[in-house]
Design an enzyme around this catalytic site. Structure first.
Site, PDB file in Angstrom:
ATOM      1  N   TYR A 193      21.490  12.755  -9.164  1.00 27.25           N
ATOM      2  CA  TYR A 193      21.140  13.057  -7.771  1.00 27.25           C
ATOM      3  C   TYR A 193      20.334  11.928  -7.120  1.00 27.25           C
ATOM      4  O   TYR A 193      19.469  11.319  -7.757  1.00 27.25           O
ATOM      5  CB  TYR A 193      20.270  14.311  -7.710  1.00 27.25           C
ATOM      6  CG  TYR A 193      20.989  15.635  -7.736  1.00 27.25           C
ATOM      7  CD1 TYR A 193      22.227  15.821  -7.127  1.00 27.25           C
ATOM      8  CD2 TYR A 193      20.402  16.736  -8.358  1.00 27.25           C
ATOM      9  CE1 TYR A 193      22.857  17.056  -7.146  1.00 27.25           C
ATOM     10  CE2 TYR A 193      21.034  17.980  -8.374  1.00 27.25           C
ATOM     11  CZ  TYR A 193      22.258  18.127  -7.777  1.00 27.25           C
ATOM     12  OH  TYR A 193      22.883  19.349  -7.783  1.00 27.25           O
ATOM     13  N   GLU A 194      20.596  11.704  -5.819  1.00 25.72           N
ATOM     14  CA  GLU A 194      19.790  10.799  -4.978  1.00 25.72           C
ATOM     15  C   GLU A 194      19.610   9.408  -5.587  1.00 25.72           C
ATOM     16  O   GLU A 194      18.543   8.815  -5.513  1.00 25.72           O
ATOM     17  CB  GLU A 194      18.413  11.419  -4.698  1.00 25.72           C
ATOM     18  CG  GLU A 194      18.441  12.785  -4.041  1.00 25.72           C
ATOM     19  CD  GLU A 194      19.094  12.770  -2.660  1.00 25.72           C
ATOM     20  OE1 GLU A 194      19.342  11.692  -2.113  1.00 25.72           O
ATOM     21  OE2 GLU A 194      19.361  13.878  -2.151  1.00 25.72           O
ATOM     22  N   GLY A 195      20.654   8.907  -6.193  1.00 23.81           N
ATOM     23  CA  GLY A 195      20.595   7.574  -6.797  1.00 23.81           C
ATOM     24  C   GLY A 195      20.395   7.687  -8.296  1.00 23.81           C
ATOM     25  O   GLY A 195      19.397   8.244  -8.760  1.00 23.81           O
ATOM     26  N   GLN A 202      17.611   3.709  -9.464  1.00 23.27           N
ATOM     27  CA  GLN A 202      16.156   3.869  -9.354  1.00 23.27           C
ATOM     28  C   GLN A 202      15.423   2.760 -10.098  1.00 23.27           C
ATOM     29  O   GLN A 202      14.387   2.252  -9.640  1.00 23.27           O
ATOM     30  CB  GLN A 202      15.731   5.224  -9.933  1.00 23.27           C
ATOM     31  CG  GLN A 202      16.340   6.432  -9.261  1.00 23.27           C
ATOM     32  CD  GLN A 202      16.000   6.526  -7.788  1.00 23.27           C
ATOM     33  OE1 GLN A 202      14.893   6.202  -7.381  1.00 23.27           O
ATOM     34  NE2 GLN A 202      16.952   6.970  -6.993  1.00 23.27           N
ATOM     35  N   ARG A 221      13.549  12.398  -3.108  1.00 23.81           N
ATOM     36  CA  ARG A 221      13.375  12.000  -4.504  1.00 23.81           C
ATOM     37  C   ARG A 221      12.224  12.746  -5.175  1.00 23.81           C
ATOM     38  O   ARG A 221      12.267  13.010  -6.381  1.00 23.81           O
ATOM     39  CB  ARG A 221      13.215  10.478  -4.583  1.00 23.81           C
ATOM     40  CG  ARG A 221      14.548   9.795  -4.309  1.00 23.81           C
ATOM     41  CD  ARG A 221      14.507   8.295  -4.218  1.00 23.81           C
ATOM     42  NE  ARG A 221      15.875   7.789  -4.068  1.00 23.81           N
ATOM     43  CZ  ARG A 221      16.205   6.551  -3.731  1.00 23.81           C
ATOM     44  NH1 ARG A 221      15.247   5.675  -3.487  1.00 23.81           N
ATOM     45  NH2 ARG A 221      17.459   6.188  -3.630  1.00 23.81           N
TER      46      ARG A 221
END
Length: 604
Positions: A443-445, A450, A297
């Site tokens: 990306y990545e959540g 988040q 992240r």
């Protein structure tokens, strides 16, 4: 293409002066490094990026990765990046010596990667994911797995990916169905499909090592039954030769941006011959994957900051060279006899450029701060201090991933507006940056994920201790700013915001205490924007305090104009961005509930 895509002076100012990399270099793990060696690395990375990355950015967009004859074909610079990136330590840099690494601090690695991403965000993911996959094997894999896979990955000969998402599950990892069936030799037969696999296949790696989340036959339902496996595209046989491992590239997704960075759909075990090798213990796969997520992240936030930075410099260069219109005279009228002025002299263009500057440089500051917390958490020996920086890191990570991505997209959009009609044309790079950065909030959540992590988990971490620690850090900066008369006003504004934030947080937590978690989290995304804006105000006040101190003491590394520009940018952020939290606070304190599904449907 613009002549400049990154300001090395600003990067080094944040790295060395504001966030004091030397504090990390003083730790035992980094004792072999000093500021001089760090500068050598950054300068060599900049030279490499100037030569091998930046010139190919537009070409990679125009010649995108694509599926052909059962595989994915990518631009030739991917091969350069894998080979030379491996040789230069772009993959191995952060790892310990015994793992084949250079024991570089995360702060330096972040700064190095930032330069590369500002130069060409289509290339860095190939080595970044290889690093992430190798990190999982190093931290949790058996010695045999390390010996077989890690050296080839760190050299760039083999690529790496992380395979989480499935067609039917999306972000809901508890619903993955990829199967792992134990075999007598200790391996597992893997079967299933994964989608959105970045860097999942290309012709410039001899092998690609997939880190796959799968469910062992008979494992518990939900996330508790997920295990992690090494599943190579090709597996070494008894003689060490690479043979097919029944991993199929089904397709490559064609995207609006980052078109040179392939995103694949992979099939595992279509012929029943796909072997996987368990990493660590069974049913702990998600835990292992998420232990690596802080680094991932930070990387996403770093990428957003990098693209926003490159877009800012392209916009600034255009504004300095584009003549259009005339400045208003004191009469309020334009003199047609007067020559055209450059658009950088128009107040509204300056406003948009300052917005870009404050978002991009503030985002870089936030990313470097997170990297420092990461370093201190992993290198300090005092357990209390390790806990402190670990909690601070956990709290700011959702903001680190989200703010540069979301506000970076707004920043690039403003840059496109600076160019006017030309910004919309493919002759200029802004439209590409606009398309490239849009994926970073996914990306990545996603931002929603988040935001729920920030409000629902991180804010309450250790009974609010993480939030208390962050508040103390901000108050230290406020106290430092109060020493300078021309910064007192801004210190006061930030202090007032801390009090308001406490009121907002207590209001929201009240719903959690009553067990009304859906209401508690229903406005998590506005809260993310609210707290992130306050946090960035702190980042900018910290920069202004450092700049003011340099001007007052005369201990200047850069020009007086450089330091004054940081103070001016801070004032801009406090005038134009921080007040936006007033409206967000009103939203968050409003008792009306409008987004929770009820008996009556509101969409028609």
């Amino acid at each position: 293409m613009a002549k400049k895509y990154v300001d090395i002076n600003t990067l080094k100012y944040l790295l060395y002066d504001v966030y004091q990399l030397e504090e990390v270099l003083n730790q035992d793990r980094c004792e072999d490094h000093d500021i001089s060696s760090m500068n050598l690395i950054l300068d060599s990375v900049k030279d490499f990026s100037d030569r091998e990355l930046y010139p190919y950015l537009k070409e990679m967009d125009e010649q995108p990765a694509h599926y052909k004859d059962g595989g994915v074909e990518v631009h030739k610079q991917v091969g350069v990046m894998m080979k030379q990136g491996g040789e230069m330590g772009f993959i191995s840099g952060p790892f310990d010596y015994e793992e084949g690494g250079l024991q570089l601090p995360m702060m330096l690695y972040t700064a190095s990667s930032f330069i590369q991403e500002a130069a060409n965000n289509h290339l860095t993911g190939y080595i970044g994911l290889t690093l992430g996959a190798a990190e999982l094997i190093i931290n949790f894999g058996s010695q045999e797995l390390k010996d077989i896979y890690v050296p080839k990955m760190l050299s760039g000969d083999w690529g790496g990916t992380m395979c989480l998402t499935e067609p039917q599950a999306g972000s809901s990892l508890s619903d993955i169905t990829t199967k792992a069936i134990p075999q007598s030799d200790g391996s597992y037969k893997i079967s299933g499909q994964k989608i959105f696999i970045s860097g999942g296949d290309h012709q410039y790696a001899d092998n690609i090592v997939h880190l796959v989340l799968a469910r062992i036959e008979g494992a518990p339902a939900g996330t508790k039954g997920i295990s992690l496996f090494v599943v190579p595209k090709k597996r070494p046989d008894e003689e060490g030769n690479l043979v097919s491992n029944d991993v199929t590239t089904v397709a490559d997704f064609q995207k609006m941006g980052q078109r040179g960075y392939c995103t694949t759909h992979l099939g595992f075990g279509d012929a029943g011959e796909c072997q996987g090798f368990l990493v660590g213990e069974a049913n702990k796969g998600l835990k292992y994957m998420f232990l690596m997520m802080n680094g991932a992240r930070i990387a996403v936030g770093r990428g957003g900051a990098a693209i926003a930075t490159a877009a800012y410099h392209a916009s600034l260069e255009y504004a300095k060279e584009r003549p259009q219109g005339r400045k208003l005279a004191s009469t309020g009228k334009k003199d047609p006899e007067e020559g055209q002025t450059f658009i950088i002299n128009h107040p509204d263009v300056r406003r948009m450029l300052l917005f870009q500057k404050t978002v991009s440089e503030g985002s870089l500051g936030l990313v470097l701060l997170a990297s420092k917390y990461y370093d201190l958490k992993h290198t300090l020996t005092d357990e209390k201090e390790k806990e402190k920086y670990g909690l601070l890191l956990e709290l700011i990570i959702p903001m680190v991933k989200t703010y540069p991505s979301e506000m970076g997209a707004q920043s690039v959009s403003n840059g496109l507006q600076v160019l006017g009609g030309y910004g919309f044309c493919t002759d200029f790079i802004l439209q590409q940056y606009h398309r490239d950065i849009r994926i970073f909030s996914i990306y990545e959540g996603t931002t929603g994920i988040q935001s729920q992590d920030l409000l629902g988990r991180k804010l309450l971490l250790e009974n609010g201790k993480a939030l208390q620690l962050l508040t103390e850090e901000i108050k230290q900066t406020i106290n430092s700013a109060l020493k300078y008369d021309d910064l007192k006003k801004y210190a006061g504004k930030l202090g007032d915001k801390l009090q308001e934030a406490s009121k907002v947080i207590q209001h929201l937590i009240g719903f959690a205490k009553k067990g009304d978690y859906e209401r508690f989290l229903s406005d998590a995304t506005p809260f993310m924007e609210y707290l992130s804006t306050i946090t960035l105000s702190w980042i900018w006040l910290e920069m202004a305090v450092n700049a003011k101190n340099a001007l007052v003491t005369g201990k200047k590394t850069y020009s007086e104009e450089f330091y004054e520009s940081k103070i001016h940018a801070m004032k801009f952020y406090f005038k134009y961005e921080l007040p936006k939290t007033n409206g967000l606070a009103e939203v968050l304190l409003n008792e009306e509930v409008l987004t929770i599904a009820g008996e009556k449907e509101v969409f028609n």
